[in-house]
Design an enzyme around this catalytic site. Structure first.
Site, PDB file in Angstrom:
ATOM      1  N   CYS A   1     -14.797  -2.238   4.090  1.00  0.00           N
ATOM      2  CA  CYS A   1     -13.559  -2.083   3.259  1.00  0.00           C
ATOM      3  C   CYS A   1     -13.930  -1.949   1.757  1.00  0.00           C
ATOM      4  CB  CYS A   1     -12.563  -3.220   3.535  1.00  0.00           C
ATOM      5  SG  CYS A   1     -13.451  -5.159   3.659  1.00  0.00           S
ATOM      6  N   GLY A   2     -14.839  -0.982   1.621  1.00  0.00           N
ATOM      7  CA  GLY A   2     -15.201  -0.873   0.283  1.00  0.00           C
ATOM      8  C   GLY A   2     -15.701  -2.092  -0.569  1.00  0.00           C
TER       9      GLY A   2
END
Length: 293
Positions: free
Chosen positions: A88-89
């Site tokens: 998720c980055g």
């Protein structure tokens, strides 16, 4: 140099990864719609109960209530909300950086003891492997997020605050701003801070008739306010996590597509070079036969 077979295998591998990232993007988008609806519905209740807590009590109610009394800060509980999963980055990393900054610059620098309440598997894994004091942790709650999770967390820190194990409780989490943006929130949960009215309205200027009396309503609302804030933080973090994952998977899918195009171009160049080399060898061989005959 990679052979044609190696390039082909890599193209197949990137295509398989692209299918996975595309599927994860679609799953995150579907879950985000529900999570976004939940947080939009929860915000008005959370904001209104905070407003009521700020306007309802008189000065005597605040000074005599342990939830509002500030005392010398010797021990701080920091509730850190991260995700259960990665991909998720920078979602989780931003939370870890803010927590480390707060602990180092505002607690350790002032010789204040602290303990972390880690929520989310990534937070538990990260801080348990480092030299941080952890008094409690929760993993896997986002797989089936419900209000009971917020009750358990809020009740645990409320009890610790009332028996003076902690003098202050801080919440650190990602709030959902939009699909492409999340914002780090570092806010004080306990003791409760009276919010100033933007219109400059004071509590004394409001004259309501209460049934039952104002004191009973005030005492009844305080636990609900604290639980609502924790519940909102969980919902905000979950929606922000899904939006961050959807964006990350969209970027990964786009990058995979560009990589496939680049590998196809390389494959075609290598194939053309191989064909040209074979043609030259055939022509050279034919010329050699003619010369010998």
């Amino acid at each position: 140099m990679a052979t044609l077979q190696d390039i082909q295998r890599r193209i197949v591998g990137v295509k398989s990864t692209q299918q996975i990232t595309k599927a994860m993007k679609m799953i995150s988008a579907a879950r985000l719609r529900k999570a976004q609806t939940n947080i939009i519905n929860a915000r008005p209740y959370s904001d209104k109960i905070s407003s009521m807590i700020s306007k309802l009590p008189g000065e005597e109610d605040i000074t005599s209530n342990p939830f509002f009394n500030s005392r010398e800060t010797k021990n701080v509980a920091v509730i850190v909300i991260a995700a259960d999963r990665g991909l998720c980055g920078s979602f989780n990393q931003n939370i870890f950086k803010e927590t480390e900054r707060y602990v180092t610059e505002e607690l350790k620098a002032n010789q204040i003891d602290y303990e972390l309440f880690c929520i989310g598997k990534k937070a538990v894994d990260y801080f348990s492997k480092r030299d941080y004091n952890i008094f409690s942790s929760e993993s896997g709650i986002f797989s089936s997020l419900n209000y009971g999770s917020a009750l358990g967390i809020s009740d645990a820190v409320i009890n610790k605050f009332l028996d003076e194990s902690f003098d202050k409780v801080i919440l650190i989490y990602n709030s959902f701003v939009s699909i492409i943006r999340q914002q780090i929130v570092n806010k004080q949960l306990l003791p409760i801070i009276i919010e100033e009215d933007n219109e400059g309205e004071t509590r004394e200027e409001i004259n309501f008739i209460y049934e039952p009396d104002r004191g009973h309503i005030f005492e009844y609302l305080i636990p609900k306010h604290l639980r609502a804030q924790v519940w909102r933080a969980l919902l905000e973090s979950y929606a922000a996590e899904l939006s961050a994952r959807m964006t990350a998977m969209d970027n990964a899918t786009t990058n995979a597509d560009e990589m496939i195009k680049s590998l196809n171009l390389t494959y075609n160049k290598e194939r053309q070079a191989a064909i040209t080399k074979e043609i030259l060898e055939i022509v050279s061989g034919a010329n050699a036969l003619k010369a010998s005959s």
